[in-house]
Enzyme design. Sequence first.
Site, short mmCIF file in Angstrom:
data_model
loop_
_atom_site.label_atom_id
_atom_site.label_comp_id
_atom_site.label_asym_id
_atom_site.label_seq_id
_atom_site.Cartn_x
_atom_site.Cartn_y
_atom_site.Cartn_z
N MET A 81 0.82 -1.22 0.00
CA MET A 81 0.00 0.00 0.00
C MET A 81 0.86 1.27 0.00
SD MET A 81 -2.95 -1.12 2.73
CE MET A 81 -3.99 0.33 2.45
N HIS A 82 0.22 2.38 -0.33
CA HIS A 82 0.69 3.74 -0.07
C HIS A 82 1.83 4.24 -0.97
CE1 HIS A 82 -1.68 3.12 3.49
NE2 HIS A 82 -0.77 2.40 4.12
N ASP A 240 -2.74 -4.98 -0.11
CA ASP A 240 -2.31 -6.26 0.46
C ASP A 240 -3.13 -6.66 1.68
OD1 ASP A 240 -1.21 -4.28 2.12
OD2 ASP A 240 0.86 -4.95 1.84
#
Length: 499
Positions: A81-82, A240
């Site tokens: 992520m991110h 995820d």
Amino acid sequence: MKYVIGIDLGTSAVKILLVDQNGNVTQEVTKQYALIQEKPGYSEQRPEDWLEQTIAGLAELLEGFHGEVTAIEGISFSGQMHGLVLLDEQQNVLRPAILWNDTRTTAQCKQIYDKVGEARLLDITKNPALEGFTLPKLLWVKEHEPEIYARARTFVLPKDYVRYRLTGTLHMDYSDAAGTLLLDVANMNWSSELCDVLDIDVNLCPPLVGSHEEVGHVTEEMAEKTGLSSATRVFAGGADNACGAIGAGILSEGKTLCSIGTSGVVLSYEQEGTKEFGGKVHYFNHGAPEAYYTMGVTLAAGHSLSWFKDVFATDVSFDVLLSEVATVPVGSNGLLFTPYISGERSPHADAMIRGSFIGMDSRHERKDFVRAVMEGITFSLNESLEVFRQNGKEMDTIVSIGGGSKSSEWLQMQADIFQTPIVRPSSEQGPGMGAAMLAAFGCGWFASLQDCADSFLEMDEIYHPFQENVVKYKELFAIYQDVYGQTKQLNDSLSRYRM
């Protein structure tokens, strides 16, 4: 026999699973790539490395596949992520991706709070401004690399870039978009209000899709490179943690996931996007259609145990270390550990706090310390579960995966501290299985993701709480919760001495 592929683009490697109609993993390939850490707090990767290793992994998988390639009907993705991937007008990568574990953006988090306001940010995004999220990274590039920012026409997250290169179509799913800090989580659209206040062109945000939605097919070029059929359908996939939840069957109210790896996560299914947690835990869109999840994070879960072994028990294996724990009573003979060795995330978003052993005396042995570390990790995760409960959440089952599910003693400890039955899956494949399940659902094999989970997933053992241990752990947990407040000022004072 029909098949789908789940691609899990992690921080250190891409893991590719070939899954048949019965939910069996028939082949598995892992390909690693490098991390770039040029300065303290910096963490980057080259998006081309993700693509090259994914192509190589798919080609290796197809070399070992002896069926008709057209039997592989779909592909979907899970991803870290991110991470910020900036693309120009021709959708070329402008700079290395800034990853989720990059911490350079403290000033940008403050800027977000100053301009938006903490309360309003929580209203819109359901999450606090933390260094790991995508928005602070975008603002960092705007401030420190203005010439690159001026050329940017869109941004995506890591798995989205790989999927784009496989299909030629560019999207972001809701579960990953929720981790950017730019999504209006409840209304499931990009927040023009945040973009306007922070002087960001909302057109930088890519088109949004559901995790199970089809976004294209494998291009002829990629079919030639990988061995896949160009008829293979590609589905958006998810973050995820969202895919990990799907892969563990966290698809209905009352179902919760506990994952203890390097970090630790407790994640619970939510049907509605309207709850308020005050930023103490994360609140994201699920990979399941029109659903959400709450999530608490312990930064140094399994890492606390591996740190202890590396420093104090290099002469023994993890198996030996954990086998000693069964002889130590609840409470580790009066020894308590807080797993803040890398700071903490939930419910204390505090990068400066550090861990403690409380109550040491000369009678304590190594096995007491090991049990105290395991109990401290579990207490930390329980703090997030308590936030869930205080906001009306009821949990009837917790599915435990990761390193914390490998020890029967630790599974029983989770049941006793969480006061909830703990279930261990018979076969754990994590986010990659969740991605494969999204592809199977997208291909129409099942009427719902829950039907897919019922077919694909089997549970092994169930651990029920021991009431005697529950009573003791309630008392110990109350003491544990005191430690953060009692040590925060001490750790702030010590911070200037850290090298």
